[in-house]
Design an enzyme around this catalytic site. Structure first.
Site, short mmCIF file in Angstrom:
data_model
loop_
_atom_site.label_atom_id
_atom_site.label_comp_id
_atom_site.label_asym_id
_atom_site.label_seq_id
_atom_site.Cartn_x
_atom_site.Cartn_y
_atom_site.Cartn_z
CD GLN A 16 -2.74 1.36 2.44
OE1 GLN A 16 -3.27 2.41 2.69
NE2 GLN A 16 -2.95 0.30 3.20
CG ASN A 95 6.79 -0.30 -0.76
OD1 ASN A 95 6.74 -0.56 -1.96
ND2 ASN A 95 5.87 -0.73 0.09
CB ALA A 97 12.16 -6.10 3.47
CD GLU A 138 -1.66 2.16 8.27
OE1 GLU A 138 -1.39 2.39 7.10
OE2 GLU A 138 -1.75 3.07 9.12
CG ASP A 167 0.65 0.94 4.68
OD1 ASP A 167 1.86 0.89 4.93
OD2 ASP A 167 -0.11 -0.04 4.80
N GLY A 246 -7.76 20.53 19.29
CA GLY A 246 -7.31 21.93 19.28
C GLY A 246 -7.88 22.74 20.41
N GLY A 247 -7.86 24.04 20.24
CA GLY A 247 -8.29 24.94 21.30
C GLY A 247 -9.79 25.14 21.37
N1 CAO Z 1 11.94 -10.06 -9.22
C1 CAO Z 1 12.60 -10.86 -8.37
N2 CAO Z 1 12.53 -10.73 -7.02
C2 CAO Z 1 11.75 -9.75 -6.55
C3 CAO Z 1 11.01 -8.88 -7.38
C4 CAO Z 1 11.14 -9.06 -8.79
N3 CAO Z 1 10.48 -8.30 -9.67
N4 CAO Z 1 10.32 -8.01 -6.62
C5 CAO Z 1 10.61 -8.33 -5.34
N5 CAO Z 1 11.46 -9.37 -5.28
C6 CAO Z 1 12.02 -10.00 -4.10
C7 CAO Z 1 12.84 -9.07 -3.27
O1 CAO Z 1 14.11 -8.86 -3.84
C8 CAO Z 1 12.90 -9.82 -1.95
O2 CAO Z 1 13.89 -10.83 -2.04
P1 CAO Z 1 15.03 -11.06 -0.90
O3 CAO Z 1 14.33 -11.14 0.40
O4 CAO Z 1 15.65 -12.35 -1.34
O5 CAO Z 1 15.96 -9.93 -0.97
C9 CAO Z 1 11.56 -10.53 -1.92
O6 CAO Z 1 11.01 -10.39 -3.22
C10 CAO Z 1 10.56 -10.02 -0.92
O7 CAO Z 1 10.58 -8.60 -0.79
P2 CAO Z 1 10.15 -7.92 0.59
O8 CAO Z 1 11.02 -8.49 1.68
O9 CAO Z 1 10.12 -6.47 0.43
O10 CAO Z 1 8.64 -8.46 0.74
P3 CAO Z 1 7.90 -9.09 2.00
O11 CAO Z 1 6.57 -9.49 1.50
O12 CAO Z 1 8.70 -10.14 2.68
O13 CAO Z 1 7.76 -7.85 3.03
C11 CAO Z 1 7.03 -5.65 3.67
C12 CAO Z 1 6.75 -6.90 2.83
C13 CAO Z 1 5.97 -4.62 3.30
C14 CAO Z 1 6.93 -6.00 5.15
C15 CAO Z 1 8.44 -5.11 3.35
O14 CAO Z 1 8.56 -4.94 1.97
C16 CAO Z 1 8.76 -3.80 4.05
O15 CAO Z 1 9.03 -3.76 5.25
N6 CAO Z 1 8.75 -2.68 3.28
C17 CAO Z 1 9.10 -1.38 3.78
C18 CAO Z 1 8.03 -0.80 4.64
C19 CAO Z 1 6.70 -0.71 3.94
O16 CAO Z 1 6.56 -0.14 2.88
N7 CAO Z 1 5.70 -1.25 4.60
C20 CAO Z 1 4.32 -1.00 4.20
C21 CAO Z 1 3.81 -1.99 3.31
S1 CAO Z 1 2.13 -1.60 2.99
O17 CAO Z 1 1.33 -2.19 4.32
#
Ligand code: CAO
Length: 423
Positions: A16, A95, A97, A138, A167, A246-247
C-alpha cells in the site's frame, strides 16, 4: 497536458505505502511503469479477493493509471533490462524490506552510476537507527509513531485508526519529496535519494500530540475531558477519546436514531465565537453571561456537562438536520458518515473524489479518486493494469528493444509470457 507529462517512473513498489505514492504521480501525468515479479506480481493482487480470478480491490484501488511489466530482477537478463529502465526513468520508487534492493545488486551508489539524474525514493518502516532493519506494516507504524498511544479512550487500550496514516500517509510524504527533488533537479541537474520512514510520517501527522506532551510540563491539559473529570494526568500525553485536538472544544454526540444506527452521531464544536448562538439553540440563554460559562477558560472544567446538554438537543435531530440548523449559524458540526453513505454521495462523484471504473476482469467498481485537484492538470482515473499487460510495449517502445531481442529476453525467463493489452 498534465503537470508531470514526460516524467517516467520506475515503480518498484508493492502493497500500500509505495503504490499510494506512485498512483498520485500517475494521476499528475507521469508514465508509471510498475515492475512485478513474473507470474506473481504485487501480493495485493491476490489478497482480500472478492471476485475469484480477478485482481482484488486492494490492488485495483491503489494502482490506477499505471503500466505493468513482469520482470525477474534476480535473473541476469532481467537485471540488464532493469538497468535499461533505470537509464530511461526519472524516478525510481521502492518500498522493499530493508536491504532487498542491495541484494538484487542495485544499491543507491550503483543506481547513481547508471543514471546520475535519477531520483530514488524509498519507504522503510523506520529511519536509520536501532530498528532500521525491521519489516513494517501499517499498524506497527501507527503504534511506533505515537498515534496509537494517543488514540482511544482513557480507560481503554491504545487504538489504531481506520485511516491508513502509516501506509497512505507515508506515500503522500514520499510523493511530496519526489516532486520537490524533481524541482531541485531543474537547477542542479542531479538526482538525489528521497527517504520517508513510516514512523516519521505517522509522528508528523501526530505532531499536535507531541505539542501536548510538552505542555504537560506547564500543568494539566485543561482542554482534555479528563481535566473536568478530576482525573490526574501522568507524564505522557493521554488518550483523549473524541475530544477536539485543538483549542476549540468538541465531542461526538448522539443524534436521532442512535439506538439502532451505529453512525447516527455528529461532531459538535463549541467554537468560542459562536458560544452565544449555541446557548440559544439548546435553550440555555443564561449561559451566555453566567459566571462559570461566559468565557472559554471558565467552561473548561464543565465541558462534559455542557456537551451532555447539547446532546439532549442533538438527540432530537438527525445528523443531517443538525447540519442544516447549525451551518447557517456558523456552528461547526459534521455528521459521522458511513462508507456506505459516502459511496452513495453523488456530490463526491461530481468532483471526482469518488469514481466508477471499468475493469476487464471484475466489471465496474467504485474507487476513491485523486483528492488533490489541479486546475491545469485534471485527473482522469484509469483502471489498474493486469499483471504484465504492458511488458511487450515497454520493452519495445520505452527501451527500444527489437523483436529479436525481445524474443531472447522472453527465452531467458526474465519476463513472463507476452500478453496483448486487454480492452
Ligand atoms: N523479481 C525478483 N525478485 C523480486 C522482485 C522481482 N520483480 N520483486 C521483489 N522481489 C524479491 C525481493 O528482492 C525480496 O527478495 P530477498 O528477500 O531475497 O531480498 C523478496 O522479493 C521479498 O521482498 P520484501 O522483503 O520487500 O517483501 P515481504 O513481502 O517479505 O515484506 C514488507 C513486505 C511490506 C513488510 C516489506 O517490503 C517492508 O518492510 N517494506 C518497507 C516498509 C513498507 O513499505 N511497509 C508498508 C507496506 S504496505 O502495508
Amino acid at each position: 497536458m498534465k503537470a508531470l507529462d514526460g516524467i517516467k517512473v520506475l515503480d518498484f513498489t508493492h502493497v500500500q505505502s509505495g503504490p499510494t505514492c506512485t498512483q498520485l504521480l500517475a494521476w499528475f501525468g507521469a508514465d508509471v511503469i510498475k515492475v512485478e515479479r513474473p507470474g506473481v506480481g504485487d501480493a495485493t493482487r491476490q489478497q482480500l479477493v472478492d471476485v475469484p480470478g480477478a485482481d482484488s480491490l486492494y490492488f485495483t484501488m491503489l494502482n490506477h493509471n499505471k503500466r505493468s511489466i513482469e520482470l525477474n530482477s534476480k535473473n541476469e537478463t532481467g537485471k540488464a533490462v532493469l538497468t535499461r529502465l533505470i537509464e530511461e526513468c526519472d524516478v525510481l520508487v521502492e518500498n522493499f524490506a530493508p536491504g532487498a534492493l542491495d541484494r538484487m545488486g542495485f544499491s543507491w551508489e550503483r543506481i547513481q552510476e547508471i543514471n546520475p539524474r535519477i531520483i530514488m525514493a524509498s519507504i522503510k518502516g523506520f529511519g536509520p537507527g536501532k530498528y532500521q532493519d525491521c519489516k513494517v506494516y501499517e499498524n506497527v507504524a501507527q503504534c511506533a509513531g505515537g498515534s496509537a498511544s494517543t488514540t482511544g479512550f482513557l480507560d481503554g487500550p491504545p487504538l489504531v485508526t481506520g485511516a491508513q496514516i502509516g501506509d497512505s500517509g507515508t506515500g503522500l510524504h514520499l510523493c511530496l519529496g519526489i516532486v520537490t527533488a524533481l524541482f531541485q533537479r531543474e537547477k542542479s541537474g542531479r538526482g538525489q535519494k528521497v527517504s520517508a520512514a513510516m514512523q516519521d510520517a505517522v509522528l508528523n501527522l501526530a505532531r499536535v500530540k507531541m505539542r501536548d506532551q510538552q505542555r504537560l510540563a506547564a500543568g494539566p491539559l485543561k482542554e482534555y475531558s479528563q481535566f473536568g473529570e478530576g482525573i490526574p494526568f501522568t507524564d505522557a500525553t493521554p488518550r483523549a477519546g473524541n475530544d477536539s485536538g485543538g483549542g476549540q472544544p468538541g465531542r461526538i454526540l448522539k443524534c436521532k436514531g442512535w439506538e439502532t444506527d451505529p453512525n447516527a452521531y455528529t461532531y459538535f464544536i463549541i467554537q468560542a465565537a459562536v458560544w452565544e448562538k449555541v446557548c440559544d439553540l439548546i435553550g440555555e440563554p443564561d449561559w451566555k453571561t453566567a459566571d462559570g460559562y461566559k468565557s472559554p477558560p471558565e467552561r473548561l472544567d464543565k465541558l462534559n456537562q455542557i456537551f451532555e446538554r447539547i446532546e439532549e438537543w442533538t438527540m432530537t435531530k438527525t445528523k443531517f438536520e443538525v447540519m442544516d440548523v447549525c451551518n447557517p449559524l456558523d456552528i461547526p458540526v459534521g455528521p459521522i458518515l458511513s462508507m456506505k453513505e459516502i459511496a452513495e454521495d453523488d456530490g463526491l462523484y461530481a468532483t471526482g473524489t469518488m469514481v466508477k471504473v471499468d475493469h476487464p476482469e471484475r466489471g465496474e467498481y467504485l474507487s476513491v479518486g485523486c483528492p488533490i485537484k489541479l486546475s491545469d492538470s485534471p485527473v482522469e482515473v484509469e483502471r489498474s493494469p493486469l499483471l504484465g499487460e504492458h511488458t511487450a510495449e515497454i520493452l519495445s517502445q520505452v527501451l527500444g528493444y527489437s523483436d529479436d531481442e525481445i524474443q531472447d529476453i522472453v527465452a531467458s525467463g526474465a519476463v513472463g509470457e507476452l500478453k496483448a493489452a486487454a480492452e
